[in-house]
Scaffold this motif. Structure first.
Motif, mmCIF file in Angstrom:
data_model
loop_
_atom_site.group_PDB
_atom_site.id
_atom_site.type_symbol
_atom_site.label_atom_id
_atom_site.label_comp_id
_atom_site.label_asym_id
_atom_site.label_seq_id
_atom_site.Cartn_x
_atom_site.Cartn_y
_atom_site.Cartn_z
ATOM 1 N N ASP A 1 73.373 32.213 -0.752
ATOM 2 C CA ASP A 1 73.870 32.290 -2.122
ATOM 3 C C ASP A 1 73.178 31.209 -2.957
ATOM 4 O O ASP A 1 73.463 30.024 -2.822
ATOM 5 C CB ASP A 1 75.386 32.082 -2.129
ATOM 6 C CG ASP A 1 75.997 32.273 -3.515
ATOM 7 O OD1 ASP A 1 75.262 32.176 -4.511
ATOM 8 O OD2 ASP A 1 77.214 32.511 -3.599
ATOM 9 N N VAL A 2 72.248 31.630 -3.818
ATOM 10 C CA VAL A 2 71.501 30.690 -4.671
ATOM 11 C C VAL A 2 71.792 30.973 -6.150
ATOM 12 O O VAL A 2 70.921 30.829 -7.008
ATOM 13 C CB VAL A 2 69.982 30.769 -4.390
ATOM 14 C CG1 VAL A 2 69.656 30.209 -3.016
ATOM 15 C CG2 VAL A 2 69.473 32.210 -4.512
ATOM 16 N N THR A 3 73.033 31.363 -6.429
ATOM 17 C CA THR A 3 73.422 31.800 -7.770
ATOM 18 C C THR A 3 73.116 30.756 -8.833
ATOM 19 O O THR A 3 72.571 31.088 -9.907
ATOM 20 C CB THR A 3 74.922 32.153 -7.802
ATOM 21 O OG1 THR A 3 75.186 33.098 -6.760
ATOM 22 C CG2 THR A 3 75.316 32.748 -9.134
ATOM 23 N N ASN A 4 73.449 29.497 -8.573
ATOM 24 C CA ASN A 4 73.204 28.447 -9.574
ATOM 25 C C ASN A 4 71.741 28.380 -9.975
ATOM 26 O O ASN A 4 71.401 28.197 -11.152
ATOM 27 C CB ASN A 4 73.654 27.083 -9.034
ATOM 28 C CG ASN A 4 75.163 26.960 -8.974
ATOM 29 O OD1 ASN A 4 75.881 27.751 -9.578
ATOM 30 N ND2 ASN A 4 75.646 25.977 -8.233
ATOM 31 N N ASN A 5 70.862 28.534 -8.998
ATOM 32 C CA ASN A 5 69.432 28.464 -9.277
ATOM 33 C C ASN A 5 68.933 29.720 -9.987
ATOM 34 O O ASN A 5 68.051 29.654 -10.840
ATOM 35 C CB ASN A 5 68.653 28.244 -7.983
ATOM 36 C CG ASN A 5 68.912 26.871 -7.391
ATOM 37 O OD1 ASN A 5 69.389 25.979 -8.086
ATOM 38 N ND2 ASN A 5 68.613 26.695 -6.126
ATOM 39 N N ILE A 6 69.502 30.859 -9.640
ATOM 40 C CA ILE A 6 69.126 32.120 -10.284
ATOM 41 C C ILE A 6 69.407 32.070 -11.788
ATOM 42 O O ILE A 6 68.647 32.594 -12.604
ATOM 43 C CB ILE A 6 69.879 33.299 -9.617
ATOM 44 C CG1 ILE A 6 69.247 33.632 -8.266
ATOM 45 C CG2 ILE A 6 69.917 34.529 -10.505
ATOM 46 C CD1 ILE A 6 67.812 34.129 -8.368
ATOM 47 N N PHE A 7 70.501 31.395 -12.163
ATOM 48 C CA PHE A 7 70.872 31.317 -13.576
ATOM 49 C C PHE A 7 69.862 30.521 -14.399
ATOM 50 O O PHE A 7 69.872 30.585 -15.627
ATOM 51 C CB PHE A 7 72.276 30.721 -13.733
ATOM 52 C CG PHE A 7 73.361 31.757 -13.762
ATOM 53 C CD1 PHE A 7 73.752 32.349 -14.962
ATOM 54 C CD2 PHE A 7 73.987 32.160 -12.595
ATOM 55 C CE1 PHE A 7 74.738 33.324 -14.984
ATOM 56 C CE2 PHE A 7 74.977 33.129 -12.611
ATOM 57 C CZ PHE A 7 75.360 33.718 -13.810
ATOM 58 N N THR A 8 68.980 29.756 -13.747
ATOM 59 C CA THR A 8 67.985 28.983 -14.493
ATOM 60 C C THR A 8 66.741 29.810 -14.826
ATOM 61 O O THR A 8 65.896 29.368 -15.593
ATOM 62 C CB THR A 8 67.540 27.748 -13.691
ATOM 63 O OG1 THR A 8 66.782 28.164 -12.551
ATOM 64 C CG2 THR A 8 68.730 26.919 -13.239
ATOM 65 N N ILE A 9 66.611 31.008 -14.237
ATOM 66 C CA ILE A 9 65.420 31.842 -14.467
ATOM 67 C C ILE A 9 65.619 32.664 -15.741
ATOM 68 O O ILE A 9 66.465 33.559 -15.797
ATOM 69 C CB ILE A 9 65.142 32.758 -13.253
ATOM 70 C CG1 ILE A 9 64.962 31.906 -11.993
ATOM 71 C CG2 ILE A 9 63.896 33.610 -13.502
ATOM 72 C CD1 ILE A 9 64.792 32.698 -10.717
#
Length: 668
Positions: free
Chosen positions: A144-152
């Motif tokens: 789960d890399v949701t936090n990082n996905i939101f930066t794209i």
């Protein structure tokens, strides 16, 4: 005969599993695509011929990735499969023949997309809102890399779709420009460079600090819609996704037949170097969704798709010079200085020539035109010299007899092709050995990078390993050094002090004895319990230990027969470095073993109880939170360490969650 085949299959499995781990987990590929693919094909052929040796855990039967414990696990609703490979047009024809046979002359077509050299991701939306981003992992469970996905920026956070569950898949990647910027910064900081944009994208997306991810400007191409019930073709699904705001690669194309596919492959191969991102092949999918269930899939691949891999790119350029370098063990590697040439998307000025035997066997000469290869990964390598009219007039190359760093005479050990510098005072060997000693798998001294070591060595603050533990005597001088400061120096000295209590096996590995890896270091520590027993052990004592053997035994004996090495051990003893095995076997636990823990706050039992518990499972205990921290065990009234962990997105555990981590692994 069958025993020999089974042994060969097991050897291939072991190789591929290691290479997969290097590529997907460590982001440090250790072989190029060509060697990996040919080895995989060899295993597939053997398992096809001898199916009795095919096992469910074979690399041919499972997706290549894995799941790191620094992120929360997420089980995929729909398995994320990998793709089978085609290496030439004959393979494509065979793929097309199978499709035709399975579909019994039903009309079908193909859809072709560039194969982006990035990281597969699953994007999950609920009622039009992005709620989760998950890596492929092992295909069944991802990270789960949701936090990082939101930066794209190019990933839409809301879409005009009200489905309760809506899943899209894509490839996260870095442009060549961003990749070069990141590596330039890492070089400046003395950090290990990313091998290629794919590994940079993977390493970035799996960062704990989402602020770092944001700065690196990741991008995405979307390639598949899971909610395709009311859509007839893949082409239509991509248009639907594009209308919702997802990025679809403009070079994607509908092809009526396999000949059209070949034409598109030829076109994309011609323009690939001019693209702003790396592609390593072409993905070919049956366009009509109605056939997917008919065609089905294996445990690893869908049968309705295949990836055509571009052949290893080979270029020709002039060989300007051949020069040796020396590593931490003294091994000499020969390198080529080249006339710059564009290869696999980067400007190549140097390549490896391995050892002197390779150069002499190929009769490679300075001034000749050479062929170089870089299959999208790894350091470029020289393949051969071109024997043109100019070649015969060039002088035959001769190997160096002296170390490039200390000018001592090089030696060659019996039965080995490599040359070695055996001078234990060789400056470059010392610097590389210091780097190894401080590395994470050895003594894990944070802040002691190769660039810092070079600076300290040049200023004579560190000239041997034991000097690391005397740096506190030069605290004021270190603060005054360029690019140092009081905070950096304090952090470094704290890390040095913490390393004194490291596990004994970490010290053995850190000493850099030839042939002693992490596993062997643990076996030696476990069997001999302390450093004096190792020093006093005879050859027979060492060689009879399982997984050690005569070669490793000789290496250990040779190392401890050098007076300066014994002096080093005595020096480290006087500095209170731990030289005793803990007395208990480490219980392997993938959730905890080798992970970095910080303990903070008031817990239900004394802090030493939890330190002992974690040590039992092979964890590293640190006193301060950093980007390298895997978990923070937090009790009541946890203060600044907890806040820093939150800021760095480090996983925070309660006592109950720690127990769950232990039980979860033990029950598997």
């Amino acid at each position: 005969m069958t025993e020999k085949i089974e042994r060969k299959i097991n050897q291939l499995k072991e190789k591929l599993n290691k290479w997969n781990n290097d590529y997907y987990v460590l982001n440090q590929p250790s072989v190029d695509d060509l060697e990996f693919d040919s080895t995989m094909k060899e295993l597939i052929d053997l398992e096809t011929q001898y199916p009795q040796f095919k096992t469910p855990d074979s690399p041919t039967q499972k997706v290549g990735g894995s799941v790191e414990n620094i992120f929360t696990k997420h089980k995929h609703k729909y398995q994320m499969l990998s793709l089978a490979n085609a290496f030439n047009f004959d393979d494509l024809e065979a793929f097309d023949t199978k499709i035709k046979k399975e579909l019994e002359e039903k009309p079908y077509s193909y859809f072709v997309e560039p194969k982006i050299d990035g990281l597969s991701i699953s994007l999950i939306y609920e009622n039009g809102k992005l709620v989760k981003g998950v890596t492929r992992g092992d295909g069944i469970v991802g990270e789960d890399v949701t936090n990082n996905i939101f930066t794209i920026k190019s990933i839409p956070k809301t879409i005009n779709n009200n489905d309760k569950y809506f899943e899209v898949r894509g490839e996260v990647y870095l442009s060549k420009k961003e990749f070069d910027k990141i590596n330039a910064k890492k070089f400046e900081n003395g950090e290990m460079l990313f091998a290629n944009p794919r590994n940079a994208a993977s390493g970035t997306l799996r960062q704990l600090d989402s602020e770092i991810v944001k700065k690196r400007n990741l991008d995405i191409w979307t390639y598949f819609l899971m909610n395709k019930e009311h859509i007839e073709t893949h082409e239509e699904s991509l248009k639907f996704l594009n209308d919702l705001g997802f990025q679809i690669n403009p070079l994607s194309k509908h092809c009526q037949n396999i000949n059209n596919v070949k034409e598109q492959i030829g076109y994309l191969n011609e323009i690939r170097d001019s693209l702003e991102y790396e592609i390593d092949g072409i993905v070919i999918k049956v366009n009509e969704f109605e056939y997917y269930d008919i065609l089905g899939n294996t445990s690893k691949f869908p049968k309705w798709a295949i990836a055509y891999k571009f052949p290893a790119e080979i270029k020709e350029t002039k060989l300007l010079d051949i020069f040796p370098t020396v590593g931490r063990t003294g091994r000499i590697t020969y390198n080529a200085k080249l006339k710059p040439v564009k290869l696999a998307g980067s400007n190549v000025k140097a390549a490896t020539l391995h050892n002197s035997y390779f150069i002499r066997d190929k009769d490679i000469r300075i001034g000749s035109t050479v062929k170089i290869k870089k299959a999208g990964d790894i350091i470029p390598e020289v393949l051969d010299s071109i024997k043109d009219t100019n070649y015969e007039s060039l002088p035959i190359w001769t190997e160096s007899n002296l170390c490039p760093s200390c000018q001592n005479k090089l030696e060659r050990f019996e039965g080995e092709v490599d040359q070695y510098c055996v001078n234990i005072e060789c400056p470059r060997k010392i610097i590389r050995s210091l780097e190894h000693f401080a590395s994470r798998d050895a003594m894990n001294i944070e802040g002691l990078s190769i660039k810092i070591i070079e600076k300290l060595f040049a200023n004579k603050y560190i000239v041997k390993i034991s000097d690391i533990y005397k740096l506190t005597n030069f605290k004021n001088e270190l603060i005054m050094l360029d690019k140092f400061g009081e905070k950096s120096v304090n952090n470094l000295l704290k890390s040095v002090e913490r390393s004194k209590t490291n596990l004994f096996e970490k010290l053995i590995f850190g000493l850099g004895i030839r042939h002693i890896g992490k596993k062997t270091a643990y076996i030696i520590a476990k069997n001999f319990k302390n450093i004096d027993n190792i020093i006093n052990a005879n050859f027979e004592d060492l060689s009879k230990i399982r997984d050690v053997g005569p070669i490793v035994a000789k290496s250990i004996k040779d190392w401890f027969e050098i007076d300066q090495n014994i002096n080093l051990i005595n020096d480290l003893k006087s500095l209170n470095i731990n030289m005793n095995f803990s007395g208990t076997d480490v219980i392997e636990n993938n959730n905890i073993t080798s992970k970095n823990f910080v303990i903070t706050g008031t817990l239900s039992k004394p802090r030493n109880h939890f330190k002992d518990l974690l040590a039992k499972y092979g964890a590293n205990i640190s006193e301060s939170v950093s980007k390298n921290t895997d978990y923070v065990l937090a009790g009541e009234e946890a203060g600044s360490k907890l806040e820093k962990a939150k800021k760095l997105n480090v996983k925070i555990l309660s006592e109950t969650e720690l127990e769950k981590l232990i039980k979860e692994e033990n029950n598997d």
